[in-house]
Structure formats: C-alpha cells, structure tokens
Motif scaffolding. Structure first.
Motif, PDB file in Angstrom:
ATOM      1  N   GLY A  26       0.719  -1.226  -0.211  1.00 21.58           N
ATOM      2  CA  GLY A  26      -0.013  -0.079  -0.055  1.00 21.58           C
ATOM      3  C   GLY A  26       0.896   1.304   0.007  1.00 21.58           C
ATOM      4  O   GLY A  26       0.532   2.430   0.582  1.00 21.58           O
ATOM      5  N   PHE A  27       2.026   1.174  -0.627  1.00 27.49           N
ATOM      6  CA  PHE A  27       2.935   2.216  -0.711  1.00 27.49           C
ATOM      7  C   PHE A  27       3.581   2.742   0.797  1.00 27.49           C
ATOM      8  O   PHE A  27       3.685   3.763   0.752  1.00 27.49           O
ATOM      9  CB  PHE A  27       2.187   3.497  -1.562  1.00 27.49           C
ATOM     10  N   THR A  28       3.645   1.842   1.447  1.00 28.80           N
ATOM     11  CA  THR A  28       4.340   1.963   2.904  1.00 28.80           C
ATOM     12  C   THR A  28       5.571   1.692   3.005  1.00 28.80           C
ATOM     13  O   THR A  28       6.413   2.101   3.917  1.00 28.80           O
ATOM     14  CB  THR A  28       3.320   1.356   4.205  1.00 28.80           C
ATOM     15  N   LYS A  29       6.081   1.042   1.740  1.00 29.44           N
ATOM     16  CA  LYS A  29       7.567   0.522   1.766  1.00 29.44           C
ATOM     17  C   LYS A  29       8.247   1.326   0.727  1.00 29.44           C
ATOM     18  O   LYS A  29       7.726   1.308  -0.452  1.00 29.44           O
ATOM     19  CB  LYS A  29       7.708  -1.079   1.932  1.00 29.44           C
ATOM     20  N   LEU A  30       9.338   1.892   1.048  1.00 29.78           N
ATOM     21  CA  LEU A  30       9.933   2.942   0.045  1.00 29.78           C
ATOM     22  C   LEU A  30      10.346   2.120  -1.211  1.00 29.78           C
ATOM     23  O   LEU A  30       9.923   2.640  -2.343  1.00 29.78           O
ATOM     24  CB  LEU A  30      11.005   3.952   1.002  1.00 29.78           C
ATOM     25  N   LEU A  31      11.349   1.293  -0.956  1.00 33.66           N
ATOM     26  CA  LEU A  31      11.977   0.792  -2.197  1.00 33.66           C
ATOM     27  C   LEU A  31      11.122   0.189  -3.066  1.00 33.66           C
ATOM     28  O   LEU A  31      10.900   0.583  -4.450  1.00 33.66           O
ATOM     29  CB  LEU A  31      13.003  -0.195  -1.908  1.00 33.66           C
ATOM     30  N   PRO A  32      10.245  -0.848  -2.870  1.00 31.72           N
ATOM     31  CA  PRO A  32       9.060  -1.203  -3.635  1.00 31.72           C
ATOM     32  C   PRO A  32       8.425  -0.295  -4.162  1.00 31.72           C
ATOM     33  O   PRO A  32       7.788  -0.251  -5.358  1.00 31.72           O
ATOM     34  CB  PRO A  32       8.459  -2.187  -2.972  1.00 31.72           C
ATOM     35  N   SER A  33       7.932   0.972  -3.482  1.00 35.91           N
ATOM     36  CA  SER A  33       7.095   1.821  -3.955  1.00 35.91           C
ATOM     37  C   SER A  33       7.685   2.807  -4.939  1.00 35.91           C
ATOM     38  O   SER A  33       7.282   3.071  -6.117  1.00 35.91           O
ATOM     39  CB  SER A  33       6.761   2.749  -3.017  1.00 35.91           C
ATOM     40  N   LEU A  34       9.139   3.006  -5.010  1.00 36.34           N
ATOM     41  CA  LEU A  34       9.998   3.229  -6.020  1.00 36.34           C
ATOM     42  C   LEU A  34      10.067   2.720  -7.318  1.00 36.34           C
ATOM     43  O   LEU A  34      10.149   3.092  -8.280  1.00 36.34           O
ATOM     44  CB  LEU A  34      11.393   3.958  -5.356  1.00 36.34           C
ATOM     45  N   ILE A  35      10.234   1.472  -7.057  1.00 35.18           N
ATOM     46  CA  ILE A  35      10.270   0.438  -8.250  1.00 35.18           C
ATOM     47  C   ILE A  35       8.791   0.441  -8.908  1.00 35.18           C
ATOM     48  O   ILE A  35       8.878   0.466 -10.234  1.00 35.18           O
ATOM     49  CB  ILE A  35      10.550  -0.857  -7.805  1.00 35.18           C
ATOM     50  N   VAL A  36       7.580   0.783  -8.207  1.00 30.64           N
ATOM     51  CA  VAL A  36       6.585   0.798  -8.767  1.00 30.64           C
ATOM     52  C   VAL A  36       6.490   1.927  -9.915  1.00 30.64           C
ATOM     53  O   VAL A  36       6.011   2.126 -10.956  1.00 30.64           O
ATOM     54  CB  VAL A  36       5.135   0.850  -7.953  1.00 30.64           C
ATOM     55  N   VAL A  37       6.587   3.361  -9.217  1.00 29.68           N
ATOM     56  CA  VAL A  37       6.519   4.329 -10.045  1.00 29.68           C
ATOM     57  C   VAL A  37       7.550   4.448 -11.063  1.00 29.68           C
ATOM     58  O   VAL A  37       7.184   4.904 -12.234  1.00 29.68           O
ATOM     59  CB  VAL A  37       6.706   5.472  -9.042  1.00 29.68           C
ATOM     60  N   LEU A  38       8.840   4.248 -11.007  1.00 32.71           N
ATOM     61  CA  LEU A  38       9.677   4.196 -11.983  1.00 32.71           C
ATOM     62  C   LEU A  38       9.242   3.048 -12.920  1.00 32.71           C
ATOM     63  O   LEU A  38       9.537   3.302 -14.180  1.00 32.71           O
ATOM     64  CB  LEU A  38      11.071   4.135 -11.337  1.00 32.71           C
TER      65      LEU A  38
END
Length: 110
Positions: A26-38
């Motif tokens: 749910g976009f609470t973890k930084l690295l996976p969230s960055l991978i999603v956006v990029l």
C-alpha cells in the motif's frame, strides 16, 4: 529498435512494477514503491513509442495478454500464488489470442 523490442521492454517494466506493487504494501515501503513508480513510468514511455507504428488495439492486446501471464508466473515464484485450473485454462486462451493476433492479423506491423 523495432516496435516489438519496445513492446517487450514495456511488458517487462510493467511486470516488474506490478510485482513490486504487492511488495510496496500500500505504498508504505519505500524501495518497492519507488520501483512501482519508476517501472510504470518506463512502461508508459516505451508503450508510447510502440504506438507510433503499431495499432493501439493490437499493441494493447499483446501488452495486456502477456502481462497477465507473466505477472501470474512472477507471483507464483515470489508470492507462492498458484492459479487453479480454470485460471490456467483462461491464461492459455489469452496466450492463444495473442498468438492469433501476431500470426494472422493483417493490422499488425511485422
């Protein structure tokens, strides 16, 4: 590069981004969230290049069809989410549709 190479890149980035979406919690973890956006940014960039030469309906069908199957395979490996028989049959039909589009459609760029 050909449209198919760009489409392959778009699909790969989409699979990576979608797989990281679960890991982002749910976009609470930084690295996976960055991978999603990029990953999604790269996906749409490469897909936009594909659409310069390939019809949008055909490109989207290939992108979605292969993305569904590859995300499922990735989720089997990463998250141990194994599809049942009806899901497997459905994905087989999706792959069949992608093959029919690629080999028999006259609207596709070869």
């Amino acid at each position: 590069m050909t449209a198919y190479m760009y489409l392959t890149l778009a699909i790969v980035f989409e699979v990576v981004a979608t797989s990281a979406l679960k890991a982002s919690d749910g976009f609470t973890k930084l690295l996976p969230s960055l991978i999603v956006v990029l990953g999604y940014a790269a996906t749409f960039y490469f897909f936009s290049i594909v659409l310069k030469t390939m019809p949008v309906g055909v490109a989207y069908a290939i992108w979605c069809g292969l993305g569904i199957v590859l995300v499922t395979v990735t989720s089997m490996i990463l998250y141990h989410q194994v599809p049942d028989l009806p899901a497997t049959i459905g994905m087989g039909l999706i792959l069949s549709g992608v093959c029919i589009i690629n080999y028999f459609s006259k609207t596709i760029v070869h």
